[in-house]
Motif scaffolding. Structure first.
Motif, mmCIF file in Angstrom:
data_model
loop_
_atom_site.group_PDB
_atom_site.id
_atom_site.type_symbol
_atom_site.label_atom_id
_atom_site.label_comp_id
_atom_site.label_asym_id
_atom_site.label_seq_id
_atom_site.Cartn_x
_atom_site.Cartn_y
_atom_site.Cartn_z
ATOM 1 N N GLU A 2 0.836 -1.207 0.000
ATOM 2 C CA GLU A 2 0.000 0.000 0.000
ATOM 3 C C GLU A 2 0.870 1.255 0.000
ATOM 4 O OE1 GLU A 2 -3.930 1.285 2.407
ATOM 5 O OE2 GLU A 2 -2.154 0.924 3.655
ATOM 6 N N ARG A 3 1.893 1.276 0.818
ATOM 7 C CA ARG A 3 2.809 2.416 0.902
ATOM 8 C C ARG A 3 3.486 2.664 -0.451
ATOM 9 N NH1 ARG A 3 4.446 1.106 5.538
ATOM 10 N NH2 ARG A 3 6.071 -0.327 4.881
ATOM 11 N N ALA A 4 3.924 1.590 -1.119
ATOM 12 C CA ALA A 4 4.581 1.735 -2.424
ATOM 13 C C ALA A 4 3.605 2.260 -3.476
ATOM 14 C CB ALA A 4 5.165 0.392 -2.868
ATOM 15 N N LEU A 5 2.349 1.839 -3.396
ATOM 16 C CA LEU A 5 1.346 2.319 -4.356
ATOM 17 C C LEU A 5 0.988 3.786 -4.138
ATOM 18 C CD1 LEU A 5 -1.125 -0.709 -4.393
ATOM 19 C CD2 LEU A 5 0.229 0.118 -6.339
ATOM 20 N N LEU A 6 1.043 4.247 -2.900
ATOM 21 C CA LEU A 6 0.556 5.583 -2.568
ATOM 22 C C LEU A 6 1.631 6.663 -2.437
ATOM 23 C CD1 LEU A 6 -2.134 4.609 0.099
ATOM 24 C CD2 LEU A 6 -2.506 5.217 -2.305
ATOM 25 N N THR A 7 2.833 6.282 -2.072
ATOM 26 C CA THR A 7 3.883 7.276 -1.799
ATOM 27 C C THR A 7 4.305 7.975 -3.091
ATOM 28 O OG1 THR A 7 4.657 5.984 0.073
ATOM 29 C CG2 THR A 7 6.164 7.640 -0.791
ATOM 30 N N GLU A 8 4.053 9.264 -3.114
ATOM 31 C CA GLU A 8 4.451 10.138 -4.227
ATOM 32 C C GLU A 8 3.934 9.671 -5.578
ATOM 33 O OE1 GLU A 8 8.646 11.029 -4.093
ATOM 34 O OE2 GLU A 8 8.585 11.323 -1.929
ATOM 35 N N THR A 9 2.761 9.049 -5.609
ATOM 36 C CA THR A 9 2.187 8.614 -6.881
ATOM 37 C C THR A 9 0.965 9.435 -7.270
ATOM 38 O OG1 THR A 9 0.729 6.977 -5.854
ATOM 39 C CG2 THR A 9 2.941 6.227 -6.509
ATOM 40 N N GLY A 10 0.333 10.067 -6.303
ATOM 41 C CA GLY A 10 -0.890 10.809 -6.584
ATOM 42 C C GLY A 10 -2.131 9.937 -6.500
ATOM 43 N N LEU A 11 -1.964 8.651 -6.270
ATOM 44 C CA LEU A 11 -3.106 7.747 -6.144
ATOM 45 C C LEU A 11 -3.804 8.018 -4.812
ATOM 46 C CD1 LEU A 11 -4.614 5.321 -7.428
ATOM 47 C CD2 LEU A 11 -3.070 3.823 -6.167
ATOM 48 N N GLU A 12 -5.115 8.123 -4.843
ATOM 49 C CA GLU A 12 -5.883 8.433 -3.639
ATOM 50 C C GLU A 12 -5.991 7.189 -2.750
ATOM 51 O OE1 GLU A 12 -9.427 9.604 -5.583
ATOM 52 O OE2 GLU A 12 -8.733 11.655 -5.938
ATOM 53 N N PRO A 13 -5.752 7.345 -1.448
ATOM 54 C CA PRO A 13 -5.789 6.192 -0.532
ATOM 55 C C PRO A 13 -7.128 5.450 -0.523
ATOM 56 C CG PRO A 13 -4.824 8.093 0.548
ATOM 57 C CD PRO A 13 -5.335 8.572 -0.775
ATOM 58 N N GLN A 14 -8.235 6.135 -0.748
ATOM 59 C CA GLN A 14 -9.540 5.469 -0.717
ATOM 60 C C GLN A 14 -9.751 4.537 -1.916
ATOM 61 O OE1 GLN A 14 -9.057 8.762 -0.651
ATOM 62 N NE2 GLN A 14 -10.420 9.857 -2.038
ATOM 63 N N ARG A 15 -8.804 4.502 -2.832
ATOM 64 C CA ARG A 15 -8.903 3.592 -3.981
ATOM 65 C C ARG A 15 -8.085 2.312 -3.764
ATOM 66 N NH1 ARG A 15 -7.303 6.790 -9.023
ATOM 67 N NH2 ARG A 15 -7.631 4.741 -9.955
ATOM 68 N N VAL A 16 -7.423 2.213 -2.626
ATOM 69 C CA VAL A 16 -6.614 1.028 -2.319
ATOM 70 C C VAL A 16 -7.233 0.318 -1.118
ATOM 71 C CG1 VAL A 16 -4.327 0.198 -1.661
ATOM 72 C CG2 VAL A 16 -4.541 2.159 -3.206
ATOM 73 N N PHE A 17 -7.554 -0.960 -1.303
ATOM 74 C CA PHE A 17 -8.212 -1.749 -0.262
ATOM 75 C C PHE A 17 -7.371 -2.967 0.074
ATOM 76 C CE2 PHE A 17 -11.490 0.426 -2.635
ATOM 77 C CZ PHE A 17 -12.262 0.989 -1.633
ATOM 78 N N LYS A 18 -7.166 -3.168 1.365
ATOM 79 C CA LYS A 18 -6.478 -4.385 1.812
ATOM 80 C C LYS A 18 -7.538 -5.457 2.033
ATOM 81 C CE LYS A 18 -4.183 -1.970 4.942
ATOM 82 N NZ LYS A 18 -3.350 -1.686 6.112
ATOM 83 N N ARG A 19 -7.283 -6.674 1.503
ATOM 84 C CA ARG A 19 -8.250 -7.764 1.581
ATOM 85 C C ARG A 19 -7.589 -9.038 2.102
ATOM 86 N NH1 ARG A 19 -12.675 -5.407 -0.036
ATOM 87 N NH2 ARG A 19 -12.794 -4.398 -2.049
ATOM 88 N N ARG A 20 -8.243 -9.637 3.087
ATOM 89 C CA ARG A 20 -7.735 -10.907 3.635
ATOM 90 C C ARG A 20 -7.895 -12.055 2.640
ATOM 91 N NH1 ARG A 20 -5.509 -10.379 8.149
ATOM 92 N NH2 ARG A 20 -6.211 -8.841 9.629
ATOM 93 N N GLU A 21 -8.903 -11.987 1.808
ATOM 94 C CA GLU A 21 -9.134 -13.089 0.876
ATOM 95 C C GLU A 21 -8.406 -12.886 -0.454
ATOM 96 O OE1 GLU A 21 -12.281 -10.021 0.591
ATOM 97 O OE2 GLU A 21 -11.657 -11.241 2.251
ATOM 98 N N GLY A 22 -7.397 -12.028 -0.453
ATOM 99 C CA GLY A 22 -6.626 -11.788 -1.671
ATOM 100 C C GLY A 22 -5.805 -13.002 -2.064
ATOM 101 N N LYS A 23 -5.291 -12.945 -3.283
ATOM 102 C CA LYS A 23 -4.533 -14.076 -3.820
ATOM 103 C C LYS A 23 -3.054 -13.957 -3.488
ATOM 104 C CE LYS A 23 -7.550 -14.813 -7.760
ATOM 105 N NZ LYS A 23 -7.610 -14.856 -9.221
ATOM 106 N N ILE A 24 -2.548 -14.998 -2.855
ATOM 107 C CA ILE A 24 -1.110 -15.134 -2.635
ATOM 108 C C ILE A 24 -0.737 -16.549 -3.043
ATOM 109 C CG2 ILE A 24 -1.019 -13.409 -0.787
ATOM 110 C CD1 ILE A 24 -0.715 -15.762 1.184
ATOM 111 N N SER A 25 0.488 -16.719 -3.491
ATOM 112 C CA SER A 25 0.927 -18.040 -3.923
ATOM 113 C C SER A 25 2.436 -18.163 -3.738
ATOM 114 C CB SER A 25 0.556 -18.265 -5.397
ATOM 115 O OG SER A 25 1.169 -17.273 -6.206
ATOM 116 N N ALA A 26 2.913 -19.382 -3.842
ATOM 117 C CA ALA A 26 4.353 -19.649 -3.762
ATOM 118 C C ALA A 26 4.960 -19.436 -5.143
ATOM 119 C CB ALA A 26 4.599 -21.079 -3.302
#
Length: 189
Positions: free
Chosen positions: A153-177
């Motif tokens: 989230e920090r990398a997406l938002l820091t000095e990019t101009g992207l609004e924080p309310q457009r970034v959502f953290k989700r527990r059911e997101g996809k992660i893999s090996a």
């Protein structure tokens, strides 16, 4: 991708996420999903090893004289390692360890060599006992998962101009090996 047990992004990944954040500024209809995650089969051993190393250093610190700097575990003599490890095993299990008899030394070995072999066998046994007694609390795995999502989230938002309310953290997101690392798949809505 995150290294096992780590929550820091490497420089190249942080730059890619920053570029992604900048590119999303021009598409206000899109929202970004960031997974919250850790994989016990990849992260668990790394966290256990970290906890084991910390336990060894803490055990060594108990041997420091009052007001003196704590010695590094690796700098201890075998005799002092045995002392520190014995106390640590007793703390972990509630009982003093029963160190097994070491394998016999060759008849031509000097007393000093025989003593060194006995001490090495005792240290090896005790280190294995300490390692077996180390547990990583589930809360630590959950904290790792949260820290990773925050790093993304920090990398997406820091000095990019992207609004924080457009970034959502989700527990059911996809992660893999992926090649021994934990890969996060970011989603767009």
């Amino acid at each position: 991708d995150f290294a096992p047990g780590e929550s820091a992004l490497d420089g190249a990944t942080a730059e890619r996420l920053s570029a992604l954040g900048k590119s999303l500024v021009e598409k206000p209809e899109l929202k970004h999903d960031v997974p919250i995650g850790a994989m016990s089969e990849i992260d668990g051993p790394a966290l256990t090893e970290r906890a084991y190393r910390a336990a060894l250093e803490a055990a060594a610190a108990t041997l420091a004289k009052k007001g003196a700097a704590a010695p590094a575990y690796e700098s201890l003599t075998p005799e002092r390692k045995i002392e520190a490890l014995t106390a640590l095993v007793q703390t972990q299990s509630g009982v003093a360890p029963a160190i097994p008899e070491p394998p016999p030394v060759p008849d031509e070995a000097s007393r000093k060599e025989a003593q060194a072999a006995r001490e090495a066998a005792a240290v090896e046994y005790l280190e294995k006992a300490v390692h077996a007694g180390v547990t990583v609390p589930e809360a630590e795995m959950a904290r790792l998962a949260e820290d990773r999502a925050e790093a993304i989230e920090r990398a997406l938002l820091t000095e990019t101009g992207l609004e924080p309310q457009r970034v959502f953290k989700r527990r059911e997101g996809k992660i893999s090996a992926n090649d021994g690392k934990v890969r996060f798949e970011l989603g767009l809505e």
